[in-house]
Design a protein around this motif. Sequence first.
Motif, PDB file in Angstrom:
ATOM      1  N   PHE A  93       0.846  -1.205   0.000  1.00  0.00           N
ATOM      2  CA  PHE A  93       0.000   0.000   0.000  1.00  0.00           C
ATOM      3  C   PHE A  93       0.878   1.251   0.000  1.00  0.00           C
ATOM      4  O   PHE A  93       0.637   2.191  -0.768  1.00  0.00           O
ATOM      5  CB  PHE A  93      -0.932   0.018   1.222  1.00  0.00           C
ATOM      6  N   LEU A 146      -2.823  -1.468  -4.996  1.00  0.00           N
ATOM      7  CA  LEU A 146      -3.799  -1.167  -3.939  1.00  0.00           C
ATOM      8  C   LEU A 146      -4.710  -2.374  -3.714  1.00  0.00           C
ATOM      9  O   LEU A 146      -4.994  -2.758  -2.570  1.00  0.00           O
ATOM     10  CB  LEU A 146      -4.604   0.085  -4.320  1.00  0.00           C
ATOM     11  N   ILE A 147      -5.126  -3.009  -4.802  1.00  0.00           N
ATOM     12  CA  ILE A 147      -5.988  -4.192  -4.685  1.00  0.00           C
ATOM     13  C   ILE A 147      -5.233  -5.345  -4.017  1.00  0.00           C
ATOM     14  O   ILE A 147      -5.770  -6.036  -3.146  1.00  0.00           O
ATOM     15  CB  ILE A 147      -6.536  -4.606  -6.068  1.00  0.00           C
ATOM     16  N   TYR A 148      -3.973  -5.528  -4.400  1.00  0.00           N
ATOM     17  CA  TYR A 148      -3.179  -6.595  -3.785  1.00  0.00           C
ATOM     18  C   TYR A 148      -2.955  -6.344  -2.291  1.00  0.00           C
ATOM     19  O   TYR A 148      -2.791  -7.295  -1.518  1.00  0.00           O
ATOM     20  CB  TYR A 148      -1.853  -6.811  -4.512  1.00  0.00           C
ATOM     21  N   TYR A 175      -5.183  -5.367  -0.289  1.00  0.00           N
ATOM     22  CA  TYR A 175      -6.358  -6.016   0.311  1.00  0.00           C
ATOM     23  C   TYR A 175      -6.270  -7.540   0.187  1.00  0.00           C
ATOM     24  O   TYR A 175      -6.721  -8.267   1.066  1.00  0.00           O
ATOM     25  CB  TYR A 175      -7.638  -5.518  -0.365  1.00  0.00           C
ATOM     26  N   GLN A 176      -5.689  -7.987  -0.902  1.00  0.00           N
ATOM     27  CA  GLN A 176      -5.581  -9.428  -1.090  1.00  0.00           C
ATOM     28  C   GLN A 176      -4.674 -10.048  -0.019  1.00  0.00           C
ATOM     29  O   GLN A 176      -4.991 -11.095   0.543  1.00  0.00           O
ATOM     30  CB  GLN A 176      -5.025  -9.672  -2.502  1.00  0.00           C
ATOM     31  N   LEU A 193      -4.028  -8.667   2.894  1.00  0.00           N
ATOM     32  CA  LEU A 193      -4.742  -8.504   4.157  1.00  0.00           C
ATOM     33  C   LEU A 193      -5.713  -9.663   4.363  1.00  0.00           C
ATOM     34  O   LEU A 193      -5.873 -10.183   5.476  1.00  0.00           O
ATOM     35  CB  LEU A 193      -5.498  -7.174   4.144  1.00  0.00           C
ATOM     36  N   GLY A 194      -6.348 -10.087   3.282  1.00  0.00           N
ATOM     37  CA  GLY A 194      -7.310 -11.193   3.340  1.00  0.00           C
ATOM     38  C   GLY A 194      -6.652 -12.529   3.645  1.00  0.00           C
ATOM     39  O   GLY A 194      -7.323 -13.491   4.002  1.00  0.00           O
ATOM     40  N   VAL A 197      -4.451 -12.966   6.024  1.00  0.00           N
ATOM     41  CA  VAL A 197      -4.071 -13.043   7.433  1.00  0.00           C
ATOM     42  C   VAL A 197      -5.033 -13.972   8.182  1.00  0.00           C
ATOM     43  O   VAL A 197      -6.249 -13.828   8.064  1.00  0.00           O
ATOM     44  CB  VAL A 197      -4.099 -11.646   8.096  1.00  0.00           C
ATOM     45  N   PRO A 201     -11.511 -10.885  10.861  1.00  0.00           N
ATOM     46  CA  PRO A 201     -10.976 -10.261   9.645  1.00  0.00           C
ATOM     47  C   PRO A 201     -11.644  -8.915   9.331  1.00  0.00           C
ATOM     48  O   PRO A 201     -11.003  -8.009   8.795  1.00  0.00           O
ATOM     49  CB  PRO A 201     -11.271 -11.292   8.550  1.00  0.00           C
ATOM     50  N   GLN A 202     -12.936  -8.786   9.702  1.00  0.00           N
ATOM     51  CA  GLN A 202     -13.647  -7.539   9.427  1.00  0.00           C
ATOM     52  C   GLN A 202     -12.994  -6.363  10.140  1.00  0.00           C
ATOM     53  O   GLN A 202     -13.004  -5.235   9.657  1.00  0.00           O
ATOM     54  CB  GLN A 202     -15.117  -7.625   9.882  1.00  0.00           C
ATOM     55  N   LEU A 233      -9.979  -5.253   8.190  1.00  0.00           N
ATOM     56  CA  LEU A 233     -10.431  -4.538   6.991  1.00  0.00           C
ATOM     57  C   LEU A 233     -10.859  -3.113   7.351  1.00  0.00           C
ATOM     58  O   LEU A 233     -10.540  -2.145   6.651  1.00  0.00           O
ATOM     59  CB  LEU A 233     -11.601  -5.304   6.345  1.00  0.00           C
ATOM     60  N   ASN A 256      -9.122   0.142   5.912  1.00  0.00           N
ATOM     61  CA  ASN A 256      -9.906   1.110   5.136  1.00  0.00           C
ATOM     62  C   ASN A 256      -9.753   2.516   5.696  1.00  0.00           C
ATOM     63  O   ASN A 256      -9.584   3.480   4.944  1.00  0.00           O
ATOM     64  CB  ASN A 256     -11.392   0.729   5.139  1.00  0.00           C
ATOM     65  N   ALA A 259      -6.342   3.817   4.774  1.00  0.00           N
ATOM     66  CA  ALA A 259      -6.185   4.105   3.346  1.00  0.00           C
ATOM     67  C   ALA A 259      -6.939   5.379   2.964  1.00  0.00           C
ATOM     68  O   ALA A 259      -6.441   6.214   2.193  1.00  0.00           O
ATOM     69  CB  ALA A 259      -6.673   2.910   2.526  1.00  0.00           C
ATOM     70  N   ILE A 260      -8.138   5.535   3.507  1.00  0.00           N
ATOM     71  CA  ILE A 260      -8.907   6.755   3.247  1.00  0.00           C
ATOM     72  C   ILE A 260      -8.167   7.961   3.806  1.00  0.00           C
ATOM     73  O   ILE A 260      -8.044   9.001   3.152  1.00  0.00           O
ATOM     74  CB  ILE A 260     -10.339   6.630   3.836  1.00  0.00           C
ATOM     75  N   ILE A 285     -10.964   2.464  -2.600  1.00  0.00           N
ATOM     76  CA  ILE A 285     -10.936   2.137  -1.170  1.00  0.00           C
ATOM     77  C   ILE A 285     -12.357   2.087  -0.602  1.00  0.00           C
ATOM     78  O   ILE A 285     -12.700   1.183   0.164  1.00  0.00           O
ATOM     79  CB  ILE A 285     -10.063   3.142  -0.395  1.00  0.00           C
ATOM     80  N   TYR A 324     -14.198  -1.149  -1.012  1.00  0.00           N
ATOM     81  CA  TYR A 324     -13.913  -2.112   0.054  1.00  0.00           C
ATOM     82  C   TYR A 324     -14.630  -1.738   1.345  1.00  0.00           C
ATOM     83  O   TYR A 324     -15.049  -2.590   2.113  1.00  0.00           O
ATOM     84  CB  TYR A 324     -12.408  -2.207   0.302  1.00  0.00           C
ATOM     85  N   GLN A 369     -14.826 -12.968   4.615  1.00  0.00           N
ATOM     86  CA  GLN A 369     -13.581 -13.248   3.890  1.00  0.00           C
ATOM     87  C   GLN A 369     -13.862 -13.739   2.473  1.00  0.00           C
ATOM     88  O   GLN A 369     -13.110 -13.476   1.553  1.00  0.00           O
ATOM     89  CB  GLN A 369     -12.749 -14.323   4.615  1.00  0.00           C
ATOM     90  N   LEU A 420     -14.644 -10.791   0.273  1.00  0.00           N
ATOM     91  CA  LEU A 420     -13.397 -10.069  -0.008  1.00  0.00           C
ATOM     92  C   LEU A 420     -12.590 -10.804  -1.073  1.00  0.00           C
ATOM     93  O   LEU A 420     -12.048 -10.192  -1.994  1.00  0.00           O
ATOM     94  CB  LEU A 420     -12.584  -9.941   1.294  1.00  0.00           C
ATOM     95  N   ASN A 446     -11.655  -9.209  -4.597  1.00  0.00           N
ATOM     96  CA  ASN A 446     -10.249  -9.046  -4.983  1.00  0.00           C
ATOM     97  C   ASN A 446      -9.965  -9.676  -6.341  1.00  0.00           C
ATOM     98  O   ASN A 446      -9.288  -9.076  -7.182  1.00  0.00           O
ATOM     99  CB  ASN A 446      -9.325  -9.689  -3.937  1.00  0.00           C
TER     100      ASN A 446
END
Lengths: 324, 324
Positions: A71, A111-113, A115-116, A118-119, A121, A126-127, A130, A134, A137-138, B112, B115, B127, B130, B134
């Motif tokens: 990121f 940027l998408i990766y 999140y990938q 992060l997913g 982990v 997990p929420q 995220l 988010n 990143a914002i 962002i 997501y 998950q 997501l 992704n």
Amino acid sequence: MVTVKSLQARYSEYHQQQQFNQEPQHLYAPVNYILGLGGKRLRPVMLLMACNIFREEIDAALPAAFAVEIFHNFTLLHDDIMDDAPLRRGHQTVHTLYDVNTGILSGDVMLIYAYQYLGQVAYAQPQRLLEIFNAVAIGVCEGQQFDMDFENQSTVSIEAYINMIRLKTAVLLAGGMQMGALIGGASATEAQHIYDFGLNVGIAFQLQDDILDTFGDPAKFGKKVGGDIVQNKKTYLVLKALELADSATAAELNSLMNTPTTDEAAKIAMVKNLFNQLQVREAAEVVQNDYLQRAHAALDALNVTPDRLSNLRQLADQLMGREV
Amino acid sequence: MVTVKSLQARYSEYHQQQQFNQEPQHLYAPVNYILGLGGKRLRPVMLLMACNIFREEIDAALPAAFAVEIFHNFTLLHDDIMDDAPLRRGHQTVHTLYDVNTGILSGDVMLIYAYQYLGQVAYAQPQRLLEIFNAVAIGVCEGQQFDMDFENQSTVSIEAYINMIRLKTAVLLAGGMQMGALIGGASATEAQHIYDFGLNVGIAFQLQDDILDTFGDPAKFGKKVGGDIVQNKKTYLVLKALELADSATAAELNSLMNTPTTDEAAKIAMVKNLFNQLQVREAAEVVQNDYLQRAHAALDALNVTPDRLSNLRQLADQLMGREV
């Protein structure tokens, strides 16, 4: 407790294993390129250090560490396009080596990766990760926009400036460490203290960067000393100087910043002279130190043995002491 | 079963409620602007239709529908920068109305927020959503890169072209509908059938777009008829023509595509004439119809009463029959 050196080595190894060799090559070659440029990798390592406070085994946090690093590199890639910067870490920027369209699209996929990864982990909530990511990143996008807005504003308050560096620089360090702590098994409250540590260190770190850009040792500072002055950047030093100056001195500083010049060295010397008169470096160091103290105080609130925090405390102090 | 009209109305209402009024205004005004330009909103509505096959109440899927729509608009925003397109849906593009840097950064924050909205969905396996999202988002970037690569390639196989439109257009429809089905309570297998439906409809839809761009009724087609020919785009029609043509005719087509001309109407007429000789429109319609049939077959595999699928089947047929 894992040493900082071991954490760095473990992260480096993981980082280098993440190769993007799939098709289309034109999309992924720039991703490998920028991720291979090196850099301090401070954000992922501090995320792992936060995890390691609460758990010996940090491998579960590696994909989150990489998410934060990819990121960060995405933001560098897009920022370099926006600033039309030719160099990054001593090498050509992506949009210079390839082209702007490649830079935009390869940045997007990074940027998408993030999140990938992060997913990937393994974490019970997990929420929550995220949500933190988010918000970070914002915040970084908002910070970048405020920074661009400041270029066109005649006045910027110090409060607005601190808010900008909080968003642009500090929240990523803070949110990354918060995620690391949670993955390590910290409670929500403990992870919040870690976040506060990261946030305050991040702000102190950016203030240090402002100071070094003008007062650093050219032999030790990575970038060209005086660059902010040449670019008329509204740094903490400038804003504090304008606050402290009488109207004649303020007018002089504004005039120096608004008048194009070919003699960069003379301009740097004149602005530095004003800064010295107004003692803004000292003022910046007081504020910087205040943020550093707040960072340490956030760690004081944790109910862990002091030895588990020693790495982090030491790194924070080192970051502030670097190369002045 | 909710009517398509009601689903559209419910989505529109939700969409309009999502206002980005926070600071910095320069970051969020372009987001509100592009989201307010309208468009068919096919992707979110089809996501809701997929949900509605398995559940009467579709409100839980609304944030996912908005995530898909804001993601789609992010891709339009960045694609318009890459193509330097002046207009989008009859209005100025974001980078024309504001500037390129604003377009890049506002696009980033939209990605962002996609997501962020996805994270708002109440679903037992976040998950999984997501993961699907992704894969879709990475696919769309890859498709866009293949599309840009094709501009600089002398030959493109039909297989590579279909793969490109699959990624660039179809996976978002497919993955969106798969998420809608899952949120509606579908099993993984059922959701996979819905994905297959969306994927095949998406490919058929893009082939239809290729056909209409050349053979559409100027009074009904939203864009300028013949635009692809003027831009020398390697559409399905061109690639099929090159496959079917003898070497003299292929050379003629290649020459028309590689020679700059000021008489666009004459060029369109000549290329169309070649297409007619080679009957590529008919060939494209056969393939398009094949994908449409595969889409219907994917629905046949579902163990639900036929009435629950009627909306979707009807919409698919309507999409193919539109405005020829």
